[in-house]
Design an enzyme around this catalytic site. Structure first.
Site, PDB file in Angstrom:
ATOM      1  N   GLY A  46      -1.199   1.896   4.555  1.00 15.60           N
ATOM      2  CA  GLY A  46      -1.742   1.403   3.287  1.00 15.60           C
ATOM      3  C   GLY A  46      -2.858   0.385   3.378  1.00 15.60           C
ATOM      4  N   ASP A 102      -0.877  -4.220   2.804  1.00 16.96           N
ATOM      5  CA  ASP A 102      -1.396  -3.782   1.499  1.00 16.96           C
ATOM      6  C   ASP A 102      -0.627  -4.456   0.357  1.00 16.96           C
ATOM      7  OD1 ASP A 102       0.930  -2.336   2.024  1.00 16.96           O
ATOM      8  OD2 ASP A 102       0.134  -0.411   1.351  1.00 16.96           O
ATOM      9  N   ASP A 105       6.256  -6.277  -1.286  1.00 19.83           N
ATOM     10  CA  ASP A 105       7.139  -5.839  -2.373  1.00 19.83           C
ATOM     11  C   ASP A 105       8.488  -6.553  -2.185  1.00 19.83           C
ATOM     12  OD1 ASP A 105       7.891  -4.110  -4.542  1.00 19.83           O
ATOM     13  OD2 ASP A 105       8.733  -2.697  -3.136  1.00 19.83           O
ATOM     14  N   LYS A 133       4.057  -8.424  -5.242  1.00 18.24           N
ATOM     15  CA  LYS A 133       4.946  -8.203  -6.401  1.00 18.24           C
ATOM     16  C   LYS A 133       6.092  -9.198  -6.280  1.00 18.24           C
ATOM     17  CE  LYS A 133       4.580  -3.172  -6.321  1.00 18.24           C
ATOM     18  NZ  LYS A 133       5.417  -1.953  -6.330  1.00 18.24           N
ATOM     19  N   PHE A 154       4.428   0.587 -10.040  1.00 19.97           N
ATOM     20  CA  PHE A 154       4.122   1.354  -8.836  1.00 19.97           C
ATOM     21  C   PHE A 154       2.628   1.638  -8.836  1.00 19.97           C
ATOM     22  CE2 PHE A 154       3.970   4.671  -5.713  1.00 19.97           C
ATOM     23  CZ  PHE A 154       4.863   4.204  -4.770  1.00 19.97           C
ATOM     24  N   VAL A 155       1.940   1.180  -7.799  1.00 22.60           N
ATOM     25  CA  VAL A 155       0.472   1.274  -7.777  1.00 22.60           C
ATOM     26  C   VAL A 155      -0.019   2.197  -6.668  1.00 22.60           C
ATOM     27  CG1 VAL A 155       0.117  -0.985  -8.855  1.00 22.60           C
ATOM     28  CG2 VAL A 155       0.264  -0.813  -6.363  1.00 22.60           C
ATOM     29  N   ASP A 161      -0.694   4.729  -1.371  1.00 26.06           N
ATOM     30  CA  ASP A 161      -0.342   6.106  -1.756  1.00 26.06           C
ATOM     31  C   ASP A 161       0.901   6.196  -2.639  1.00 26.06           C
ATOM     32  OD1 ASP A 161       1.511   5.381   0.428  1.00 26.06           O
ATOM     33  OD2 ASP A 161       2.160   7.458   0.254  1.00 26.06           O
TER      34      ASP A 161
HETATM   35  P1  IMP Z   1       8.418  -4.035   1.298  1.00 27.98           P
HETATM   36  O1  IMP Z   1       8.990  -3.924   2.662  1.00 27.98           O
HETATM   37  O2  IMP Z   1       9.415  -3.724   0.232  1.00 27.98           O
HETATM   38  O3  IMP Z   1       7.721  -5.371   1.048  1.00 27.98           O
HETATM   39  O4  IMP Z   1       7.397  -2.881   1.134  1.00 27.98           O
HETATM   40  C1  IMP Z   1       6.114  -2.954   1.570  1.00 27.98           C
HETATM   41  C2  IMP Z   1       5.513  -1.584   1.650  1.00 27.98           C
HETATM   42  O5  IMP Z   1       6.002  -0.722   0.639  1.00 27.98           O
HETATM   43  C3  IMP Z   1       4.031  -1.675   1.420  1.00 27.98           C
HETATM   44  O6  IMP Z   1       3.369  -1.872   2.626  1.00 27.98           O
HETATM   45  C4  IMP Z   1       3.725  -0.343   0.808  1.00 27.98           C
HETATM   46  O7  IMP Z   1       3.452   0.584   1.824  1.00 27.98           O
HETATM   47  C5  IMP Z   1       4.977   0.070   0.106  1.00 27.98           C
HETATM   48  N1  IMP Z   1       4.862  -0.189  -1.338  1.00 27.98           N
HETATM   49  C6  IMP Z   1       5.374  -1.223  -2.045  1.00 27.98           C
HETATM   50  N2  IMP Z   1       5.048  -1.141  -3.340  1.00 27.98           N
HETATM   51  C7  IMP Z   1       4.294  -0.034  -3.460  1.00 27.98           C
HETATM   52  C8  IMP Z   1       3.605   0.577  -4.571  1.00 27.98           C
HETATM   53  O8  IMP Z   1       3.608   0.093  -5.718  1.00 27.98           O
HETATM   54  N3  IMP Z   1       2.894   1.696  -4.290  1.00 27.98           N
HETATM   55  C9  IMP Z   1       2.848   2.257  -3.049  1.00 27.98           C
HETATM   56  N4  IMP Z   1       3.456   1.712  -1.986  1.00 27.98           N
HETATM   57  C10 IMP Z   1       4.172   0.580  -2.192  1.00 27.98           C
END
Ligand code: IMP
Length: 181
Positions: A46, A102, A105, A133, A154-155, A161
């Site tokens: 990403g 990227d 979350d 987020k 969700f972006v 992607d």
């Molecule tokens: P985390 O481990 O939950 O912080 O997730 C991080 C990863 O989830 C990011 O690097 C993204 O690849 C993916 N991700 C989180 N939110 C989104 C979204 O809204 N769209 C697409 N991919 C996301």
């Protein structure tokens, strides 16, 4: 789920992203102005567009490396179990490192990567994420620099992607399913 019809509404324009990257790079310069070389580690896949724009705005000696970690699979929910598919090629002991994500979350991915890379004893390590987020956070973690803080949407676009699609949009958009009211 991925067969559901959806449209994409623009959330952050390409122009806003470019302007924000200029600001972020001013801060990165201030932090690393004395570096002999900054290792910029992009988290695949990403961050590939973000890292490309970021390094071209950085007037510092940089090396670029990539690491592929994933907690999402092909869906819209984080699995919380972070797997490393591809490690960086270079050594970072005693080096200055900037980790580029990227989206933060739940925070599991960046947290896991920072732990792995910290154990290799870089001299200085900072983190930057294009999007944050905060309302979704499950681990206590904040990137050192954030491009934009966004709500729980969700972006896609600008490298990001939905089931491997829409990475090539020049802006950030939010997914809106059209089969529901
Ligand atoms: P985390 O481990 O939950 O912080 O997730 C991080 C990863 O989830 C990011 O690097 C993204 O690849 C993916 N991700 C989180 N939110 C989104 C979204 O809204 N769209 C697409 N991919 C996301």
């Amino acid at each position: 789920m991925t067969h559901r019809p959806y449209e994409i509404d623009q959330l952050i324009s390409a122009k806003s992203i470019a302007a924000r990257i200029e600001e972020l790079c001013a801060d990165i310069h201030a932090e690393f102005e004395d570096t002999d070389k900054l290792v910029v580690v992009g988290l695949l896949r990403g961050s590939f567009v973000f890292i490309a724009d970021l390094v071209r705005e950085l007037n510092l000696p940089v090396e670029v490396d990539f690491l592929e970690a994933s907690s999402y699979g092909d869906g819209m929910e984080s699995s919380r179990e972070v797997r490393i598919f591809k490690d960086i090629r270079g050594k970072i002991e005693g080096r200055d490192v900037l980790v580029v994500e990227d989206i933060v979350d739940t925070g599991h991915t960046l947290n896991h990567v920072v732990q792995i890379l910290s154990a290799r004893k870089p001299a200085r390590m900072k983190t930057i994420a294009l999007l944050d987020k905060p309302s979704r956070r499950e681990v206590d973690l904040a990137a050192d620099w954030i491009g934009f803080s966004i709500p729980d949407e969700f972006v896609v676009g600008y490298g990001i992607d939905f089931a491997q699609r829409n990475r090539n949009l020049p802006y950030i958009g939010k997914v809106r399913f059209t089969d529901q009211a």
